[in-house]
Design an enzyme around this catalytic site. Structure first.
Site, PDB file in Angstrom:
ATOM      1  N   SER A 176      -8.393  -6.470  -8.947  1.00 39.54           N
ATOM      2  CA  SER A 176      -7.663  -6.890  -7.753  1.00 39.54           C
ATOM      3  C   SER A 176      -8.342  -7.994  -6.960  1.00 39.54           C
ATOM      4  CB  SER A 176      -7.420  -5.686  -6.848  1.00 39.54           C
ATOM      5  OG  SER A 176      -8.642  -5.073  -6.492  1.00 39.54           O
ATOM      6  N   HIS A 204      -1.754  -5.294 -10.340  1.00 36.18           N
ATOM      7  CA  HIS A 204      -1.684  -6.762 -10.247  1.00 36.18           C
ATOM      8  C   HIS A 204      -1.244  -7.413 -11.554  1.00 36.18           C
ATOM      9  CE1 HIS A 204      -3.502  -6.682  -6.266  1.00 36.18           C
ATOM     10  NE2 HIS A 204      -4.236  -5.700  -6.748  1.00 36.18           N
ATOM     11  N   LYS A 235       3.803  -4.692  -4.726  1.00 33.54           N
ATOM     12  CA  LYS A 235       3.259  -6.037  -4.952  1.00 33.54           C
ATOM     13  C   LYS A 235       4.364  -6.903  -5.570  1.00 33.54           C
ATOM     14  CE  LYS A 235      -1.252  -3.838  -5.212  1.00 33.54           C
ATOM     15  NZ  LYS A 235      -1.549  -3.825  -3.792  1.00 33.54           N
TER      16      LYS A 235
HETATM   17  C1  LIG Z   1      -5.693  -2.278  -8.402  1.00 31.88           C
HETATM   18  C2  LIG Z   1      -4.988  -1.610  -7.263  1.00 31.88           C
HETATM   19  N1  LIG Z   1      -4.575  -0.341  -7.418  1.00 31.88           N
HETATM   20  C3  LIG Z   1      -3.932   0.295  -6.433  1.00 31.88           C
HETATM   21  C4  LIG Z   1      -3.675  -0.317  -5.234  1.00 31.88           C
HETATM   22  C5  LIG Z   1      -2.984   0.460  -4.162  1.00 31.88           C
HETATM   23  O1  LIG Z   1      -1.626   0.257  -4.239  1.00 31.88           O
HETATM   24  P1  LIG Z   1      -0.718   0.501  -2.955  1.00 31.88           P
HETATM   25  O2  LIG Z   1      -0.901  -0.711  -2.095  1.00 31.88           O
HETATM   26  O3  LIG Z   1       0.645   0.661  -3.502  1.00 31.88           O
HETATM   27  O4  LIG Z   1      -1.243   1.732  -2.303  1.00 31.88           O
HETATM   28  C6  LIG Z   1      -4.077  -1.640  -5.036  1.00 31.88           C
HETATM   29  C7  LIG Z   1      -3.818  -2.403  -3.814  1.00 31.88           C
HETATM   30  O5  LIG Z   1      -3.447  -2.109  -2.787  1.00 31.88           O
HETATM   31  C8  LIG Z   1      -4.757  -2.295  -6.064  1.00 31.88           C
HETATM   32  O6  LIG Z   1      -5.196  -3.539  -5.904  1.00 31.88           O
END
Ligand SMILES: Cc1ncc(COP(=O)(O)O)c(C=O)c1O
Length: 393
Positions: A176, A204, A235
């Site tokens: 990320s 991502h 996203k």
């Molecule tokens: C790799 C990754 N997994 C999970 C999440 C969490 O997802 P959410 O924003 O839907 O809680 C994020 C970012 O927020 C992320 O970058």
């Protein structure tokens, strides 16, 4: 001074204090931020679908037809037809037997890891995995072996040392804050060799990589080889929430054991309808993904031409590492004064000493905007001393 005031003072002194910025109006490639018009270069709305007219309409229609909320956890009385419909579409899109929705990506990761890793399990986790994976490992109270970022040899060593104990390998697909892709083929091979489960987080990658935006696993030709794939709706799919794709049996197990699924209210219908509309747009218009990829390449090239060394392979996440937290925020502010918004990313989101601007590109940017932003980033970097050399003529 109270303890809280002291903690806040410490955060300020170490350059790690955070505050909220305010956006007025829908998300998009340009937004009104704290009263000024800026180019948005740090959104995860990669395909520009959060503000798409069809997605907005779908949410509005669902609010009128199904109401604003689900009223309960899905296992009580909150399970509605839009949940089932979206799960079926997501599973088909990702090439899996089944999918299970969660309230967010954070909840999906902590839910799946803590359900799958008991105290007798060893979790193998990449050192740059997202915080929700880290927290999932903590919550599981399983032994966790953190392997060096992308280091397959280190992982293999750890697996050998575990001597056949129950194991789960977990990794971001696209990292990320770094934008690079996990060594997927090696992860699949090691999971097979050591007969353990593999879970990949495609937060991502979905909508950004692979055929039609199906993600990093599909891009590597490994669909069906990964036990669980996590993705978010917040996203590239422009809405909110998340899902885990898996076999039907594993889905049933998660539905019965993943605490964030069991003990939390189901996603609301407008959110589901928005995500479904976004998924339909993604399937009908794969050129959005190509546009995103072309824009990522254009920004990378333009930043490089300014003498800015960016990392992260080829993805839409373009990190410019500065190192020092305060210097990073100075660069962020100087760039913002020039009308470009790329948030500074500091510990604990990234390791100490690796603070950075994390540029993220959208399919809805145009190339001229990206070239302009790169020039301004070069200027701001020279002004703040991040870049000491004048740009080559
Ligand atoms: C790799 C990754 N997994 C999970 C999440 C969490 O997802 P959410 O924003 O839907 O809680 C994020 C970012 O927020 C992320 O970058």
């Amino acid at each position: 001074m109270s303890d809280v005031a002291e903690w806040l003072a410490e955060l300020r002194a170490s350059g790690l204090h955070r505050r909220l910025r305010l956006i007025e109006g829908a998300q998009g490639p340009r937004v009104q931020l704290d009263g000024g018009d800026v180019l948005m270069l740090c959104s995860n709305d990669y395909l520009g679908l959060a503000g798409h007219p069809r997605v907005r309409e779908a949410a509005a229609e669902a609010a009128l037809g199904w109401g604003a909320g689900a009223g309960a956890s899905r296992l009580i009385s909150g399970n509605m037809a839009p949940h089932r419909q979206l799960e079926e579409r997501l599973a088909a899109f990702k090439g899996y037997e089944a999918a299970l929705l969660f309230g967010s990506g954070y909840l999906a990761n902590i839910g799946a890891i803590s359900a799958l890793a008991g105290r007798d399990t060893v979790v193998f986790s990449d050192e740059l995995n997202h915080a929700s994976i880290v927290d999932g490992c903590r919550l599981a109270r399983a032994e966790t072996f953190v392997y060096r970022h992308g280091d397959v040899e280190h992982l293999a060593w750890g697996l050998r040392e575990a001597g056949g104990r129950a194991a789960l390998i977990v990794s971001d697909g696209v990292f990320s804050m770094d934008g690079d892709v996990a060594p997927l083929a090696d992860l699949v091979r090691l999971a097979r060799e050591h007969r353990c489960r593999l879970m990949l987080d495609e937060a991502h990658a979905t909508g950004a990589l692979g055929p039609g935006g199906r993600g990093s696993v599909a891009a590597a030709g490994l669909s069906g080889e990964v036990d669980l794939v996590v993705g978010t709706l917040g996203k590239a799919l422009g809405s909110y929430g998340a899902y885990v794709c898996a076999g039907a049996e594993l889905r049933e197990y998660l539905l019965n054991t993943a605490r964030p699924f069991i003990f939390s209210t189901a996603l609301p219908p407008p959110v589901l309808a928005a995500a479904l509309a976004a998924l339909e747009l993604l399937e009908a218009e794969p050129q959005r993904v190509r546009r995103l990829n072309a824009n990522a390449a254009a920004l990378r090239q333009a930043l490089a031409a300014e003498g800015l060394a960016v990392g992260g392979g080829e993805s839409q996440i373009v990190p410019l590492e500065v190192g020092d937290a305060e210097r990073t925020m100075q660069l962020c502010e100087r760039l913002l004064e020039r009308g470009v918004f790329a948030q500074g990313i500091r510990p604990p989101t990234v390791p100490q000493g690796s603070s950075r601007l994390r540029f993220s590109v959208m399919a809805t940017h145009d190339e001229a905007e990206l070239h302009g932003a790169a020039k301004l980033a070069g200027e701001a970097a020279r002004e703040t001393g991040v870049l000491s050399l004048p740009v080559a003529a």
